[in-house]
Design an enzyme around this catalytic site. Structure first.
Site, PDB file in Angstrom:
ATOM      1  N   TYR A 149       0.787  -1.279   0.011  1.00  0.00           N
ATOM      2  CA  TYR A 149      -0.058   0.159   0.104  1.00  0.00           C
ATOM      3  C   TYR A 149       0.929   1.384  -0.185  1.00  0.00           C
ATOM      4  O   TYR A 149       0.510   2.233  -0.320  1.00  0.00           O
ATOM      5  CB  TYR A 149      -0.893   0.070   1.254  1.00  0.00           C
ATOM      6  CG  TYR A 149      -2.124  -0.923   1.049  1.00  0.00           C
ATOM      7  CD1 TYR A 149      -2.164  -2.027   0.979  1.00  0.00           C
ATOM      8  CD2 TYR A 149      -3.254  -0.200   1.270  1.00  0.00           C
ATOM      9  CE1 TYR A 149      -3.330  -2.739   0.489  1.00  0.00           C
ATOM     10  CE2 TYR A 149      -4.558  -0.768   1.035  1.00  0.00           C
ATOM     11  CZ  TYR A 149      -4.626  -2.029   0.704  1.00  0.00           C
ATOM     12  OH  TYR A 149      -5.660  -2.544   0.762  1.00  0.00           O
ATOM     13  N   LYS A 202       3.601 -15.207   2.224  1.00  0.00           N
ATOM     14  CA  LYS A 202       3.915 -16.102   0.993  1.00  0.00           C
ATOM     15  C   LYS A 202       5.367 -16.352   0.718  1.00  0.00           C
ATOM     16  O   LYS A 202       6.020 -15.948  -0.220  1.00  0.00           O
ATOM     17  CB  LYS A 202       3.242 -15.304  -0.237  1.00  0.00           C
ATOM     18  CG  LYS A 202       3.487 -16.195  -1.435  1.00  0.00           C
ATOM     19  CD  LYS A 202       2.146 -17.009  -1.644  1.00  0.00           C
ATOM     20  CE  LYS A 202       2.566 -17.864  -2.882  1.00  0.00           C
ATOM     21  NZ  LYS A 202       1.823 -19.138  -2.768  1.00  0.00           N
ATOM     22  N   ASP A 234      -2.373 -18.289   0.561  1.00  0.00           N
ATOM     23  CA  ASP A 234      -3.378 -19.218  -0.378  1.00  0.00           C
ATOM     24  C   ASP A 234      -3.932 -20.197   0.564  1.00  0.00           C
ATOM     25  O   ASP A 234      -5.242 -20.453   0.358  1.00  0.00           O
ATOM     26  CB  ASP A 234      -2.773 -19.748  -1.601  1.00  0.00           C
ATOM     27  CG  ASP A 234      -1.363 -20.453  -1.528  1.00  0.00           C
ATOM     28  OD1 ASP A 234      -0.641 -20.560  -0.363  1.00  0.00           O
ATOM     29  OD2 ASP A 234      -0.755 -20.964  -2.510  1.00  0.00           O
ATOM     30  N   ASP A 258      -5.874  -7.207   4.201  1.00  0.00           N
ATOM     31  CA  ASP A 258      -7.106  -6.684   3.587  1.00  0.00           C
ATOM     32  C   ASP A 258      -8.002  -7.670   3.017  1.00  0.00           C
ATOM     33  O   ASP A 258      -9.175  -7.903   3.168  1.00  0.00           O
ATOM     34  CB  ASP A 258      -6.624  -5.702   2.321  1.00  0.00           C
ATOM     35  CG  ASP A 258      -7.848  -4.860   1.752  1.00  0.00           C
ATOM     36  OD1 ASP A 258      -8.779  -4.607   2.207  1.00  0.00           O
ATOM     37  OD2 ASP A 258      -7.539  -5.018   0.183  1.00  0.00           O
ATOM     38  N   ASP A 262     -12.004  -9.473   4.672  1.00  0.00           N
ATOM     39  CA  ASP A 262     -13.208  -9.391   3.848  1.00  0.00           C
ATOM     40  C   ASP A 262     -13.625 -10.947   4.042  1.00  0.00           C
ATOM     41  O   ASP A 262     -14.859 -11.211   3.875  1.00  0.00           O
ATOM     42  CB  ASP A 262     -12.950  -9.099   2.432  1.00  0.00           C
ATOM     43  CG  ASP A 262     -13.327  -7.455   2.215  1.00  0.00           C
ATOM     44  OD1 ASP A 262     -13.044  -6.751   3.428  1.00  0.00           O
ATOM     45  OD2 ASP A 262     -13.747  -6.999   1.325  1.00  0.00           O
TER      46      ASP A 262
HETATM   47  C1  IPM Z   1     -10.240  -1.650   3.966  1.00  0.00           C
HETATM   48  C2  IPM Z   1     -10.496  -1.099   2.452  1.00  0.00           C
HETATM   49  C3  IPM Z   1      -9.330  -0.087   2.417  1.00  0.00           C
HETATM   50  C4  IPM Z   1      -8.180  -0.762   2.172  1.00  0.00           C
HETATM   51  C5  IPM Z   1      -9.742   0.563   1.125  1.00  0.00           C
HETATM   52  C6  IPM Z   1     -11.003   1.388   1.080  1.00  0.00           C
HETATM   53  C7  IPM Z   1      -8.521   1.554   0.618  1.00  0.00           C
HETATM   54  O1  IPM Z   1     -10.683  -1.961   1.729  1.00  0.00           O
HETATM   55  O2  IPM Z   1     -10.221  -0.792   5.054  1.00  0.00           O
HETATM   56  O3  IPM Z   1     -10.128  -2.747   4.071  1.00  0.00           O
HETATM   57  O4  IPM Z   1      -7.844  -1.382   1.247  1.00  0.00           O
HETATM   58  O5  IPM Z   1      -7.452  -0.824   3.082  1.00  0.00           O
HETATM   59 MG    MG Z   2     -10.631  -3.850   2.442  1.00  0.00          MG
END
Ligand code: IPM
Ligand code: MG
Length: 391
Positions: A149, A202, A234, A258, A262
């Site tokens: 990032y 990884k 993975d 990240d 999710d």
């Molecule tokens: C998160 C989001 C952010 C990230 C985006 C919106 C920049 O997906 O906080 O997980 O990738 O960190």
């Molecule tokens: Mg995210």
């Protein structure tokens, strides 16, 4: 005690979920004798509209002066066509880096009340749970201010298929210090949980991941009571679905965290429940600068409709009390109130049973099925306030 809280409601459903969270904080303040002073700030799309940039310098400076930051969400289709450095999401990266909040704690637990919203079969859940329960409770600690990032990136002036610049690159760089401090944050969290820490990387391919393992091998010696394990990312992505109960704390890089967070959120039934804390280095008093936000985004499609789930933001406020202000019983009060409201069967559309009235998450308010009652944002928040009062 008195605390100053920077508040960035942001875009989309942000303001709708922030407003009730501040009411909950005030109710906790009244009950336990604390005062929270809010400093409302702009970032993201709203800031772009008002001042032409996603993170105005004044916002960052003001946020730094406060004891902690509570953020709703930023972004929306209105700003989607802007160039990368001007998008609302840049505000998040600027705040993370500017506030130095390198350890992002993203808990994902399956609450018994929401089990029917979990897409994983019971027998899969029980197989990996040490107590044989159809449940899991894990914490992803994501490195937040380094890696891909924030690495060197750019376009290369070479041509490719007739296009120039025809190449682009992003890089992953991690220093020993960056890896060590986030690992220590992970070990501290594991120490008060089930004492297991899994480093996800990884290392079979990436040099930076190999450094993660070397640092972990050193740092783990300071935490002999905590079991350290390693997984390639993975495999970890697969294990999260195949056997989520095996995990306690996962520590990983910015990008892997990240993605995996999710994935983990879906296992809990709804991203609408998940809170997060992003922490900096502890200061002498034990307090810690932190940024707190729900994991869900700005959900522009449901903004202004009074159907967004406010619980992730309310639970983020609880994390703020715990980690930045060291107010454990106050944090637990909020969590208990949320739990009690779920026990009463109140559900926003996103956390309603899959088999129930709200099969598509868009069920109308007031629908009742399986003892569940579908309510909107405001009614859910009011129920939490009432539950707090009763504690
Ligand atoms: C998160 C989001 C952010 C990230 C985006 C919106 C920049 O997906 O906080 O997980 O990738 O960190
Ligand atoms: Mg995210």
């Amino acid at each position: 005690m008195k605390f100053s809280v920077a508040v960035i409601p942001g875009d989309g459903i942000g303001p709708e979920v922030i407003a009730p969270s501040l009411e909950v904080l005030d109710a906790v303040g009244d009950k336990y004798g604390h005062i929270f002073n809010y400093v409302e700030l702009e970032a993201g799309g709203l800031a772009i509209d008002h001042s032409g940039e996603p993170l105005p310098q004044e916002t960052l400076e003001a946020a730094k002066q406060c004891d902690a930051l509570l953020l709703g969400a930023v972004g929306g289709p209105k700003w989607d066509s802007l160039p990368g450095h001007m998008r609302p999401e840049r505000a998040l990266l600027g705040l993370r880096a500017g506030l130095g909040v390198f350890a992002n704690l993203r808990p994902a637990a399956l609450l018994p009340q929401l089990k029917s919203a979990c897409p994983i079969k019971d027998e899969v859940l029980t197989a990996s749970n040490s107590e044989g329960k159809a449940a899991f409770d894990l914490l992803i600690v994501r490195e937040l201010t380094g890696g891909l990032y924030f690495g060197k990136r750019g376009r290369l002036d070479e041509s490719s298929n007739g296009h120039s610049p025809g190449a682009a690159f992003d890089t992953e760089t991690y220093s020993w210090m960056e890896i060590e401090r986030v690992l220590r944050a992970g070990y501290e969290a594991a120490a008060v949980r089930r004492k297991k820490l899994c480093v996800v990387d990884k290392a079979n391919v990436l040099e930076s991941s190999r450094l993660w393992r070397e640092v972990a091998a050193e740092v783990s010696k300071d935490y002999p009571n905590i079991e350290t394990s390693y997984l390639y990312v993975d495999n970890a992505a697969m294990q999260l679905i195949r056997a989520p109960g095996q995990f306690d704390v996962i520590v990983t890089s910015n990008l892997f965290g990240d993605i995996l967070s999710d994935e983990a959120s879906v296992l809990t039934g709804s991203i609408g429940m998940l809170a997060s804390a992003s922490l900096g280095e502890k200061v002498q008093t034990g307090n810690r600068p932190g940024m707190y936000e729900p994991i869900h985004g700005s959900a522009p499609d449901i903004a202004g409709k009074d159907i967004a789930n406010p619980l992730a933001t309310i639970l983020s406020a609880a994390m703020m009390l715990r980690y930045s202000f060291v107010l454990e019983k106050e944090a637990v009060a909020i969590e208990t109130a949320v739990n009690n409201v779920l026990d009463q069967g109140l559900r926003t559309g996103d956390i309603a049973s899959r088999s129930g009235a709200a099969s598509d998450g868009a069920a109308s308010s007031g629908a009742v099925s399986n003892g569940e009652k579908i309510v909107g944002t405001r009614a859910m928040a009011d129920a939490v306030l009432k539950a707090l009062e009763k504690l």
